[in-house]
Motif scaffolding. Structure first.
Motif, PDB file in Angstrom:
ATOM      1  N   LEU A 190     -11.073  20.381  27.973  1.00  0.00           N
ATOM      2  CA  LEU A 190     -10.642  21.749  27.707  1.00  0.00           C
ATOM      3  C   LEU A 190      -9.446  22.089  28.588  1.00  0.00           C
ATOM      4  O   LEU A 190      -9.299  21.546  29.676  1.00  0.00           O
ATOM      5  N   ALA A 191      -8.628  22.997  28.083  1.00  0.00           N
ATOM      6  CA  ALA A 191      -7.453  23.431  28.836  1.00  0.00           C
ATOM      7  C   ALA A 191      -7.327  24.937  28.760  1.00  0.00           C
ATOM      8  O   ALA A 191      -7.890  25.573  27.866  1.00  0.00           O
ATOM      9  N   ASP A 192      -6.576  25.484  29.685  1.00  0.00           N
ATOM     10  CA  ASP A 192      -6.279  26.919  29.631  1.00  0.00           C
ATOM     11  C   ASP A 192      -5.708  27.269  28.258  1.00  0.00           C
ATOM     12  O   ASP A 192      -4.852  26.564  27.744  1.00  0.00           O
ATOM     13  N   GLY A 193      -6.183  28.369  27.698  1.00  0.00           N
ATOM     14  CA  GLY A 193      -5.641  28.836  26.434  1.00  0.00           C
ATOM     15  C   GLY A 193      -6.353  28.285  25.210  1.00  0.00           C
ATOM     16  O   GLY A 193      -6.083  28.701  24.099  1.00  0.00           O
ATOM     17  N   ASP A 194      -7.253  27.329  25.421  1.00  0.00           N
ATOM     18  CA  ASP A 194      -8.018  26.786  24.298  1.00  0.00           C
ATOM     19  C   ASP A 194      -8.952  27.839  23.714  1.00  0.00           C
ATOM     20  O   ASP A 194      -9.305  28.814  24.374  1.00  0.00           O
ATOM     21  N   SER A 195      -9.379  27.592  22.485  1.00  0.00           N
ATOM     22  CA  SER A 195     -10.432  28.393  21.871  1.00  0.00           C
ATOM     23  C   SER A 195     -11.685  27.538  21.808  1.00  0.00           C
ATOM     24  O   SER A 195     -11.619  26.343  21.533  1.00  0.00           O
ATOM     25  N   VAL A 196     -12.816  28.167  22.057  1.00  0.00           N
ATOM     26  CA  VAL A 196     -14.082  27.440  22.013  1.00  0.00           C
ATOM     27  C   VAL A 196     -15.099  28.265  21.223  1.00  0.00           C
ATOM     28  O   VAL A 196     -14.904  29.448  20.974  1.00  0.00           O
ATOM     29  N   THR A 197     -16.181  27.603  20.854  1.00  0.00           N
ATOM     30  CA  THR A 197     -17.271  28.256  20.156  1.00  0.00           C
ATOM     31  C   THR A 197     -18.539  28.060  20.974  1.00  0.00           C
ATOM     32  O   THR A 197     -18.763  26.977  21.520  1.00  0.00           O
ATOM     33  N   LEU A 198     -19.346  29.098  21.058  1.00  0.00           N
ATOM     34  CA  LEU A 198     -20.600  28.977  21.805  1.00  0.00           C
ATOM     35  C   LEU A 198     -21.590  28.130  21.013  1.00  0.00           C
ATOM     36  O   LEU A 198     -21.724  28.295  19.802  1.00  0.00           O
ATOM     37  N   ILE A 199     -22.297  27.265  21.693  1.00  0.00           N
ATOM     38  CA  ILE A 199     -23.290  26.446  21.004  1.00  0.00           C
ATOM     39  C   ILE A 199     -24.699  26.889  21.367  1.00  0.00           C
ATOM     40  O   ILE A 199     -25.676  26.196  21.112  1.00  0.00           O
TER      41      ILE A 199
END
Ligand SMILES: [Zn+2]
Length: 111
Positions: free
Chosen positions: A52-61
């Motif tokens: 992961l990097a700054d500015g990424d988008s993620v989804t909660l699992i």
């Protein structure tokens, strides 16, 4: 990422690097490089091992309780523009409808 961070003690912008240390000329604070939320030495991976990097988008699992509130950040919630930080909760972010919170990278998936 070679940006020098702000001094964590006095927020000075005049911090310089010396070897493995950041040094603040204003208050004299010294601290090791890579420990104040800069991503230089951080290696944060999601639950599936994606970096992961700054500015990424993620989804909660996983449903996550929001500390100090009765809110729950639901599984599947998309979180945009994350910021990596040091520590147990290694992602700082802002979730729509909830606000700022800290996440553990093991509970997210890179979107
Ligand atoms: Zn300082």
């Amino acid at each position: 990422m070679s940006d020098t961070p702000l001094c964590p003690q006095c927020n000075s912008t005049f911090v310089y690097d010396d070897g493995n240390l950041h040094i603040c000329p204003e208050c004299g604070h010294e601290w090791p490089i890579g420990t104040t939320g800069e991503t230089g030495g951080l290696n944060v991976r999601d639950a599936f091992g994606n970096e992961l990097a700054d500015g990424d988008s993620v989804t909660l699992i996983k449903d996550l309780k929001v500390k100090g509130t009765s809110s729950v950040a639901k599984i599947g919630t998309k979180v945009r523009n994350i910021r990596l930080v040091e520590g147990d909760h290694n992602i700082d972010c802002k979730i729509d409808g909830i606000g700022a919170m800290a996440l553990k990278s093991e509970f997210v998936k890179k979107a």
